[in-house]
Design a protein around this motif. Structure first.
Motif, PDB file in Angstrom:
ATOM      1  N   ARG A   4      84.594 -41.846  17.881  1.00 45.97           N
ATOM      2  CA  ARG A   4      85.512 -41.274  16.897  1.00 45.97           C
ATOM      3  C   ARG A   4      85.585 -39.774  17.066  1.00 45.97           C
ATOM      4  N   ARG A   5      86.787 -39.249  17.032  1.00 47.78           N
ATOM      5  CA  ARG A   5      86.991 -37.814  17.185  1.00 47.78           C
ATOM      6  C   ARG A   5      86.878 -37.110  15.843  1.00 47.78           C
ATOM      7  N   ASN A   6      86.142 -35.973  15.849  1.00 48.50           N
ATOM      8  CA  ASN A   6      86.089 -35.120  14.667  1.00 48.50           C
ATOM      9  C   ASN A   6      87.094 -33.990  14.867  1.00 48.50           C
ATOM     10  N   HIS A   7      88.184 -34.031  14.164  1.00 48.85           N
ATOM     11  CA  HIS A   7      89.270 -33.076  14.376  1.00 48.85           C
ATOM     12  C   HIS A   7      88.946 -31.741  13.723  1.00 48.85           C
ATOM     13  N   ASP A   8      89.044 -30.670  14.490  1.00 45.04           N
ATOM     14  CA  ASP A   8      88.818 -29.344  13.911  1.00 45.04           C
ATOM     15  C   ASP A   8      90.103 -28.818  13.294  1.00 45.04           C
ATOM     16  N   ALA A   9      89.980 -27.666  12.647  1.00 46.02           N
ATOM     17  CA  ALA A   9      91.130 -27.101  11.925  1.00 46.02           C
ATOM     18  C   ALA A   9      92.267 -26.745  12.864  1.00 46.02           C
ATOM     19  N   GLY A  10      91.920 -26.262  14.081  1.00 45.51           N
ATOM     20  CA  GLY A  10      92.967 -25.906  15.024  1.00 45.51           C
ATOM     21  C   GLY A  10      93.789 -27.099  15.464  1.00 45.51           C
ATOM     22  N   PHE A  11      93.103 -28.226  15.704  1.00 53.84           N
ATOM     23  CA  PHE A  11      93.814 -29.441  16.099  1.00 53.84           C
ATOM     24  C   PHE A  11      94.746 -29.905  14.990  1.00 53.84           C
ATOM     25  N   LYS A  12      94.245 -29.922  13.744  1.00 59.35           N
ATOM     26  CA  LYS A  12      95.064 -30.350  12.619  1.00 59.35           C
ATOM     27  C   LYS A  12      96.287 -29.445  12.458  1.00 59.35           C
ATOM     28  N   ALA A  13      96.069 -28.130  12.667  1.00 60.70           N
ATOM     29  CA  ALA A  13      97.188 -27.191  12.530  1.00 60.70           C
ATOM     30  C   ALA A  13      98.258 -27.456  13.583  1.00 60.70           C
ATOM     31  N   ARG A  14      97.831 -27.737  14.837  1.00 64.96           N
ATOM     32  CA  ARG A  14      98.806 -28.011  15.892  1.00 64.96           C
ATOM     33  C   ARG A  14      99.632 -29.254  15.576  1.00 64.96           C
ATOM     34  N   VAL A  15      98.950 -30.310  15.130  1.00 63.80           N
ATOM     35  CA  VAL A  15      99.668 -31.544  14.811  1.00 63.80           C
ATOM     36  C   VAL A  15     100.607 -31.323  13.632  1.00 63.80           C
ATOM     37  N   ALA A  16     100.131 -30.608  12.610  1.00 68.87           N
ATOM     38  CA  ALA A  16     100.961 -30.353  11.432  1.00 68.87           C
ATOM     39  C   ALA A  16     102.188 -29.531  11.788  1.00 68.87           C
ATOM     40  N   LEU A  17     102.033 -28.537  12.660  1.00 68.25           N
ATOM     41  CA  LEU A  17     103.169 -27.721  13.078  1.00 68.25           C
ATOM     42  C   LEU A  17     104.194 -28.553  13.845  1.00 68.25           C
ATOM     43  N   GLU A  18     103.707 -29.461  14.699  1.00 66.90           N
ATOM     44  CA  GLU A  18     104.623 -30.357  15.399  1.00 66.90           C
ATOM     45  C   GLU A  18     105.407 -31.214  14.412  1.00 66.90           C
ATOM     46  N   ALA A  19     104.711 -31.686  13.361  1.00 62.46           N
ATOM     47  CA  ALA A  19     105.383 -32.506  12.351  1.00 62.46           C
ATOM     48  C   ALA A  19     106.413 -31.693  11.579  1.00 62.46           C
ATOM     49  N   VAL A  20     106.087 -30.440  11.275  1.00 59.95           N
ATOM     50  CA  VAL A  20     107.014 -29.585  10.526  1.00 59.95           C
ATOM     51  C   VAL A  20     108.263 -29.298  11.356  1.00 59.95           C
ATOM     52  N   LYS A  21     108.112 -29.152  12.680  1.00 64.12           N
ATOM     53  CA  LYS A  21     109.271 -28.902  13.534  1.00 64.12           C
ATOM     54  C   LYS A  21     110.291 -30.028  13.431  1.00 64.12           C
ATOM     55  N   GLY A  22     109.815 -31.262  13.249  1.00 60.59           N
ATOM     56  CA  GLY A  22     110.714 -32.393  13.097  1.00 60.59           C
ATOM     57  C   GLY A  22     111.359 -32.867  14.380  1.00 60.59           C
ATOM     58  N   GLU A  23     110.860 -32.402  15.535  1.00 59.98           N
ATOM     59  CA  GLU A  23     111.438 -32.808  16.813  1.00 59.98           C
ATOM     60  C   GLU A  23     111.081 -34.244  17.168  1.00 59.98           C
ATOM     61  N   ARG A  24     109.892 -34.669  16.773  1.00 60.35           N
ATOM     62  CA  ARG A  24     109.424 -36.004  17.102  1.00 60.35           C
ATOM     63  C   ARG A  24     109.070 -36.763  15.844  1.00 60.35           C
ATOM     64  N   THR A  25     109.148 -38.067  15.933  1.00 61.25           N
ATOM     65  CA  THR A  25     108.816 -38.895  14.784  1.00 61.25           C
ATOM     66  C   THR A  25     107.309 -38.938  14.592  1.00 61.25           C
ATOM     67  N   VAL A  26     106.895 -39.373  13.408  1.00 60.17           N
ATOM     68  CA  VAL A  26     105.469 -39.474  13.116  1.00 60.17           C
ATOM     69  C   VAL A  26     104.806 -40.501  14.039  1.00 60.17           C
ATOM     70  N   SER A  27     105.503 -41.571  14.353  1.00 57.64           N
ATOM     71  CA  SER A  27     104.953 -42.582  15.262  1.00 57.64           C
ATOM     72  C   SER A  27     104.665 -41.992  16.638  1.00 57.64           C
ATOM     73  N   GLU A  28     105.570 -41.162  17.154  1.00 51.55           N
ATOM     74  CA  GLU A  28     105.345 -40.531  18.447  1.00 51.55           C
ATOM     75  C   GLU A  28     104.163 -39.576  18.398  1.00 51.55           C
ATOM     76  N   LEU A  29     104.079 -38.764  17.349  1.00 50.44           N
ATOM     77  CA  LEU A  29     102.965 -37.819  17.219  1.00 50.44           C
ATOM     78  C   LEU A  29     101.633 -38.558  17.114  1.00 50.44           C
ATOM     79  N   ALA A  30     101.631 -39.653  16.352  1.00 50.26           N
ATOM     80  CA  ALA A  30     100.398 -40.425  16.190  1.00 50.26           C
ATOM     81  C   ALA A  30      99.933 -40.993  17.529  1.00 50.26           C
ATOM     82  N   ALA A  31     100.861 -41.483  18.329  1.00 52.35           N
ATOM     83  CA  ALA A  31     100.505 -42.036  19.636  1.00 52.35           C
ATOM     84  C   ALA A  31     100.031 -40.944  20.600  1.00 52.35           C
ATOM     85  N   ASP A  32     100.693 -39.791  20.597  1.00 54.19           N
ATOM     86  CA  ASP A  32     100.345 -38.716  21.531  1.00 54.19           C
ATOM     87  C   ASP A  32      98.997 -38.079  21.203  1.00 54.19           C
ATOM     88  N   TYR A  33      98.731 -37.897  19.915  1.00 52.81           N
ATOM     89  CA  TYR A  33      97.501 -37.211  19.515  1.00 52.81           C
ATOM     90  C   TYR A  33      96.367 -38.169  19.162  1.00 52.81           C
TER      91      TYR A  33
END
Length: 381
Positions: A4-33
């Motif tokens: 199991r991965r322990n996500h640090d604050a930087g990782f969470k921020a990168r994923v959240a910023l990608e989600a805020v951009k709205g370029e990719r769906t949540v399903s795509e982000l979940a699969a990539d990360y």
């Protein structure tokens, strides 16, 4: 077993910023990360909620669950049974994903099972690694969406029968989950067709017997599902009831109220507030952010009755036209493509597409002509 991965604050921020951009769906982000879609929703919300703190000066704004409480709980997790009851009570105030993130696989004192008990989550949920929506489910969602436009009175059971008749091996449980994910509710009379979030106030339906005869007298708003090549997005639109003009719209990959409020703010800024705003009883439209904005501009709030099929029919017709004339003709890859495509169609709808309700005139022409006529009448009076 995968560690199991322990996500640090930087990782969470990168994923959240990608989600805020709205370029990719949540399903795509979940699969990539390699994270659960629910976590992406929570990280995006946390980023948006905390963005204002960066610019605040003076006293720091208190969060719902402050960092000191989290650190305190994390430190006490190594204590013995004396702190057991205390931790169990405190843990209830935190979300499930936050509690899962506090568990340390290699804790020097407590096993994973003991930490799970202290944080009031099941051991199996800690090890479970959920996946995004499968391609089969995404294909079923597209079929459900198309059929629902043709037969909006189909409930879960009827939709299941329809798909079985088309050769798809589906059961009621799967169709119910997918229809909920798509925010689809049949329009026939039944209880609990739209549920607000717990603690949110609902408002009465104000349009019964009301004669709508001018622009900005009544606005309506609704949310629909947009199928993508991989995943899906959500679209909110605000429409003038009398002229059917789309006043503002927004696309989001999550269902928080923020993108709805953004569209509302744009519509009010460009056209002034309406006398009445009519919506369903969904959590986005019963949220404090939405209702408070309307109250502050003096707009009366109207909400559809449960199971009423004609309360918001004009915007439902908009969704049908949009999907058959635009959405289903494309297989968009990114949020930018979806926004550009929807934007072009809404501009066409407002300014060029003939509307049967107005004798073939486009909605924007009727809207601005009616505004000008009303202003001239007031000057004469």
């Amino acid at each position: 077993m995968r560690k199991r991965r322990n996500h640090d604050a930087g990782f969470k921020a990168r994923v959240a910023l990608e989600a805020v951009k709205g370029e990719r769906t949540v399903s795509e982000l979940a699969a990539d990360y390699g994270v659960h879609p629910t976590m992406i929703h929570q990280w995006k919300k946390a980023l948006l909620d905390g963005a204002a703190d960066i610019f605040e000066r003076g006293t720091k704004k208190t969060a719902e669950v402050d960092e000191d409480t989290v650190r305190s709980l994390h430190a006490k997790i190594g204590e013995l049974a004396v702190a057991n009851d205390f931790l169990s009570r405190k843990a209830q105030a935190l979300g499930r994903e936050m509690r899962r993130g506090m568990i340390e696989r290699n804790h020097p004192v407590l096993s994973v099972g003991a930490q799970c008990r202290l944080l009031s989550i099941s051991r199996s949920s800690f090890y479970y690694e959920p996946q995004g929506e499968a391609e089969m489910n995404l294909a079923l969602m597209l079929l459900i969406d198309k059929q629902f436009l043709e037969t909006p009175f189909y409930g879960v059971q009827q939709m299941t029968w329809h798909l079985r008749n088309e050769g798809h091996a589906v059961n009621v449980k799967r169709i119910r989950r997918l229809m909920r994910l798509m925010c689809l509710m049949p329009i026939f009379q039944k209880p609990d067709t739209s549920r607000p979030a717990k603690g949110h106030k609902t408002y009465p339906y104000l349009l019964g017997g009301l004669r709508v005869e001018r622009p900005n007298q009544v606005w309506c708003a609704d949310i629909t599902y947009l199928p993508m090549r991989r995943g899906f997005l959500y679209l909110v639109a605000i429409m003038d009831w009398f002229t059917r003009k789309v006043l503002a719209w927004r696309i989001s990959n999550t269902l928080e109220a923020d993108f709805c409020v953004e569209a509302l703010n744009e519509a009010i800024h460009r056209f002034g507030p309406p006398e009445i705003m009519n919506t369903d009883q969904g959590s986005q439209f019963t949220s404090f952010a939405w209702t408070d904005r309307l109250k502050r501009v003096g707009t009366r709030i109207s909400m559809d009755g449960k199971g009423r099929c004609l309360d918001n029919i004009f915007i439902e017709r908009l969704w049908r036209s949009l999907k058959y004339e635009c959405v289903y003709l494309h297989a968009w890859e990114t949020g930018s493509q979806a926004k550009a495509g929807v934007g072009r169609w809404i501009t066409f709808y407002n300014y060029q597409r003939p509307h049967a309700a107005h004798g073939g005139q486009p909605p924007a022409v009727v809207y601005f002509n009616s505004i000008e006529t009303d202003q001239q009448a007031r000057r004469v009076a």
